[in-house]
Enzyme design. Structure first.
Site, PDB file in Angstrom:
ATOM      1  N   ASP A 159      16.553  -7.766  26.284  1.00 21.56           N
ATOM      2  CA  ASP A 159      15.936  -6.508  26.692  1.00 21.56           C
ATOM      3  C   ASP A 159      15.515  -5.636  25.516  1.00 21.56           C
ATOM      4  OD1 ASP A 159      16.291  -7.084  29.373  1.00 21.56           O
ATOM      5  OD2 ASP A 159      18.311  -6.247  29.412  1.00 21.56           O
ATOM      6  N   HIS A 210      -0.179 -13.484   0.049  1.00 22.36           N
ATOM      7  CA  HIS A 210       0.436 -12.828   1.200  1.00 22.36           C
ATOM      8  C   HIS A 210       1.961 -12.850   1.079  1.00 22.36           C
ATOM      9  CE1 HIS A 210      -3.173 -12.971   4.212  1.00 22.36           C
ATOM     10  NE2 HIS A 210      -3.327 -12.078   3.253  1.00 22.36           N
ATOM     11  N   ASP A 254       0.148  -3.853  -1.709  1.00 21.10           N
ATOM     12  CA  ASP A 254      -0.959  -3.863  -0.756  1.00 21.10           C
ATOM     13  C   ASP A 254      -0.409  -3.311   0.546  1.00 21.10           C
ATOM     14  OD1 ASP A 254      -2.842  -4.537   1.210  1.00 21.10           O
ATOM     15  OD2 ASP A 254      -3.388  -6.431   0.254  1.00 21.10           O
ATOM     16  N   ASP A 267      -6.034   0.499   4.315  1.00 22.66           N
ATOM     17  CA  ASP A 267      -5.675  -0.775   3.678  1.00 22.66           C
ATOM     18  C   ASP A 267      -6.018  -0.642   2.200  1.00 22.66           C
ATOM     19  OD1 ASP A 267      -5.256  -3.357   2.853  1.00 22.66           O
ATOM     20  OD2 ASP A 267      -6.824  -4.251   4.090  1.00 22.66           O
ATOM     21  N   HIS A 292     -10.029 -15.286  -2.794  1.00 19.84           N
ATOM     22  CA  HIS A 292     -10.297 -14.586  -1.538  1.00 19.84           C
ATOM     23  C   HIS A 292     -11.641 -13.858  -1.604  1.00 19.84           C
ATOM     24  CE1 HIS A 292      -9.259 -10.736  -3.474  1.00 19.84           C
ATOM     25  NE2 HIS A 292      -8.173 -11.333  -3.949  1.00 19.84           N
ATOM     26  N   HIS A 320     -13.361  -6.981   3.811  1.00 20.60           N
ATOM     27  CA  HIS A 320     -13.455  -7.221   5.252  1.00 20.60           C
ATOM     28  C   HIS A 320     -13.732  -5.898   5.940  1.00 20.60           C
ATOM     29  CE1 HIS A 320      -9.385  -5.479   5.521  1.00 20.60           C
ATOM     30  NE2 HIS A 320      -9.066  -6.258   4.495  1.00 20.60           N
ATOM     31  N   HIS A 357      -7.925  -6.305   9.721  1.00 22.69           N
ATOM     32  CA  HIS A 357      -9.067  -7.221   9.660  1.00 22.69           C
ATOM     33  C   HIS A 357      -9.870  -6.993  10.935  1.00 22.69           C
ATOM     34  CE1 HIS A 357      -6.477  -9.885   6.825  1.00 22.69           C
ATOM     35  NE2 HIS A 357      -7.074  -8.900   6.196  1.00 22.69           N
ATOM     36  N   GLU A 367     -12.007  -5.340  -2.665  1.00 25.21           N
ATOM     37  CA  GLU A 367     -10.724  -5.688  -3.261  1.00 25.21           C
ATOM     38  C   GLU A 367     -10.783  -6.913  -4.179  1.00 25.21           C
ATOM     39  OE1 GLU A 367      -7.952  -7.287  -0.252  1.00 25.21           O
ATOM     40  OE2 GLU A 367      -9.464  -6.766   1.245  1.00 25.21           O
ATOM     41  N   TYR A 387      -5.695 -13.537 -10.555  1.00 24.35           N
ATOM     42  CA  TYR A 387      -4.328 -14.010 -10.371  1.00 24.35           C
ATOM     43  C   TYR A 387      -4.097 -15.205 -11.292  1.00 24.35           C
ATOM     44  CZ  TYR A 387      -5.555 -11.420  -6.179  1.00 24.35           C
ATOM     45  OH  TYR A 387      -6.031 -10.461  -5.315  1.00 24.35           O
ATOM     46  N   ARG A 394      -4.801  -6.768  -8.313  1.00 20.83           N
ATOM     47  CA  ARG A 394      -5.809  -6.511  -7.279  1.00 20.83           C
ATOM     48  C   ARG A 394      -5.959  -5.008  -7.138  1.00 20.83           C
ATOM     49  NH1 ARG A 394      -4.003  -9.492  -3.656  1.00 20.83           N
ATOM     50  NH2 ARG A 394      -2.997  -8.162  -2.096  1.00 20.83           N
ATOM     51  N   GLU A 432      -7.887  -2.310  -4.478  1.00 21.20           N
ATOM     52  CA  GLU A 432      -8.570  -2.275  -3.185  1.00 21.20           C
ATOM     53  C   GLU A 432      -8.765  -0.848  -2.702  1.00 21.20           C
ATOM     54  OE1 GLU A 432      -7.956  -4.110   1.343  1.00 21.20           O
ATOM     55  OE2 GLU A 432      -6.252  -3.978  -0.041  1.00 21.20           O
TER      56      GLU A 432
END
Length: 510
Positions: free
Chosen positions: A120, A314, A331, A342, A421, A425, A432, A452, A456, A474, A476
């Site tokens: 629950d 990620h 991020d 973002d 990447h 977006h 996204h 962004e 790396y 990075r 962004e």
């Protein structure tokens, strides 16, 4: 946050960009949609707690005439009318250019259900963005139906009935009277009546996303019997995404606030940074500052990646120690009444960039600023991405990561390797946002995107100069596309230059 079209959608977006907002009316010239503001009979909001904030319970957040903070009944009605017009336009195309269509349509949009982590114990509820966009209703187990001949401009809302037994455990519900007063809609039914009402509506085409129903129980009980009648069913999502892609001034204002809150959280998190600090502490500080400054919650699990972990795109474990002399890549973003931010920043936890960190950071910053300058109407995200790769390729040569003698083709290949990447977006009600919209689509005024770029370099990459190994950067920002004056940077108050970052880290806690 990283993000690892059809002709119909493109036409819909082009149509929507010709919408006008003027005092007293909102008008979409291409479809002759006009909604007179203040045209509803005002209903008094019940003097009790509803299933979401109301002017009675949250006067500090929501005004009379608003359904959700900052968004009026008029705005939601205009959204529904624009959707009806897009459907009418699609029907006209199917019947022949310029020919009118008298075929009937039924539009069905379901809310999300409550989801449970165990027994629950529910997860925090998060509404289906398409349903929220068209109604402003934040409660689970609800539905929207629109119908009509030629143009589905008749609206019926369904919400859970009042139930003192369930409300004792789950909290108050708006009920039919509360939902009607809050939204201004005349026809509001209990959710149990959804199937009966659907059976009573004569429709030729059903606009509904049945491949992955967002509310399995309502789909199975009320919608599936209608679909089994053999009527033509078309996906609604491309049309709702085309609507959501173009933000109104009120939506931009909400996203500005989300950006302001997130900028404050970044500043406060930078202030408390120091050598040998747990990523979990930075995560907790960022989360706290977002909520303390007005956010509802974080927009997504943030990346708080120290040292070489920044090269895991990620990484969300956020449970290791960032050592003195290392950088942290954060991020993160927040949600503010249905709209999100973002933003990514990278900084040294001891407050001072080393020479190698400075070199790599300045290279990424130069590319990011160049990409931001390209955020204008008519340019696509894919075009900015191609520019980003070319600019990163040049930086890789200048940094000595790629030999000067390397061919242009191989240098671009290296740029894709060190930045695997896309440049960005779409952003809005989701991180996204509007994934139905192609990134090859030309950007339009009112669209919001992220920019962004990053570099790396794994600590195990022996092909790179030793001083750069284990560094990941990075940067962004969130960007509104504007007709004039260049892009509007929603995250502009977040420290970004080396001087701004080091100054923020040097400040003491209030």
């Amino acid at each position: 946050m990283l993000y690892s079209s059809s002709g119909t959608l493109r036409a819909a977006v082009q149509c929507l960009t010709r919408s006008l907002w003027s005092p007293g009316y909102v008008w979409c010239s291409c479809r002759n949609v006009s909604v007179k503001t203040g045209g509803w009979k005002t209903k008094k909001v019940p003097q009790r707690y509803l299933g979401q904030p109301s002017p009675y319970t949250h006067p500090h957040l929501i005004k009379h005439g608003e359904v959700t903070p900052g968004l009026t009944q008029t705005e939601f009605e205009f959204r529904r009318q624009r959707l009806a017009s897009l459907i009418e336009m699609q029907a006209e195309r199917l019947t022949g250019s310029g020919a009118s269509s008298n075929s009937s349509h039924i539009v069905i949009v379901l809310s999300h259900p409550i989801r449970y982590m165990t027994n629950d114990i529910p997860y925090p509820f998060h509404q289906n963005q398409d349903f929220l966009y068209l109604t402003g209703i934040m409660e689970p187990d609800s539905a929207l139906v629109m119908y009509g001949s030629g143009k589905p401009d008749q609206t019926v809302l369904f919400v859970p009935r009042r139930d003192p037994g369930r409300e004792l455990w789950d909290g108050p519900r708006s009920g039919k009277d509360g939902a009607a007063a809050l939204t201004g809609l005349e026809r509001v039914h209990s959710t149990e009546e959804l199937g009966v009402v659907l059976k009573s509506i004569k429709g030729g085409t059903i606009w509904y996303d049945s491949s992955q129903p967002c509310h399995p129980r309502l789909h199975q009980t009320h919608v599936r019997p209608l679909l089994e009648g053999g009527q033509l069913t078309k996906s609604l999502r491309p049309l709702t995404h085309s609507l959501r892609a173009i933000k109104s001034p009120a939506e931009v204002a909400l996203m500005k606030e989300a950006g302001r809150i997130t900028a404050q959280a970044f500043k406060k998190t930078m202030v408390m940074s120091r050598g040998d600090i747990d990523e979990a502490v930075l995560y907790a500080k960022f989360d706290f500052e977002c909520r303390a400054h007005g956010a509802n919650f974080l927009a997504y699990p943030p990346v708080v990646a120290g040292g070489n972990r920044a090269n895991t795109l990620h990484y969300i474990n956020n449970n290791q120690i960032v050592k003195d002399g290392e950088m942290v890549l954060l991020d993160g973003g927040c949600e503010y009444f249905g709209y999100v931010s973002d933003i990514t920043r990278t900084w040294p936890v001891n407050g001072k960039f080393s020479p190698a960190q400075r070199e790599l950071y300045e290279a990424v910053l130069e590319v990011q600023l160049a990409c931001l300058s390209q955020c204008n109407p008519g340019v696509s995200l894919d075009y900015i991405y191609s520019s980003m790769l070319a600019l990163l390729a040049r930086q890789l040569r200048e940094l000595g990561i790629v030999p000067q003698s390397t061919s242009d083709t191989d240098t671009l290949k290296a740029a894709r390797q060190f930045c695997p990447h896309h440049v960005g977006h779409y952003l809005g009600m989701d991180v996204h946002d509007t994934p139905e919209l192609s990134r090859s689509q030309p950007l339009k005024p009112g669209m919001v995107i992220t920019v962004e770029p990053g570099l790396y370099i794994s600590e195990d990459d022996r092909s790179c100069p030793e001083r750069f190994r284990g560094l990941g950067v990075r940067i962004e920002d969130d960007v509104v596309i504007q007709d004039n004056g260049g892009p509007l940077i929603l995250s502009a108050h977040t420290p970004k230059t080396i001087a701004e970052v080091e100054r923020a880290c040097a400040q003491g806690e209030d």
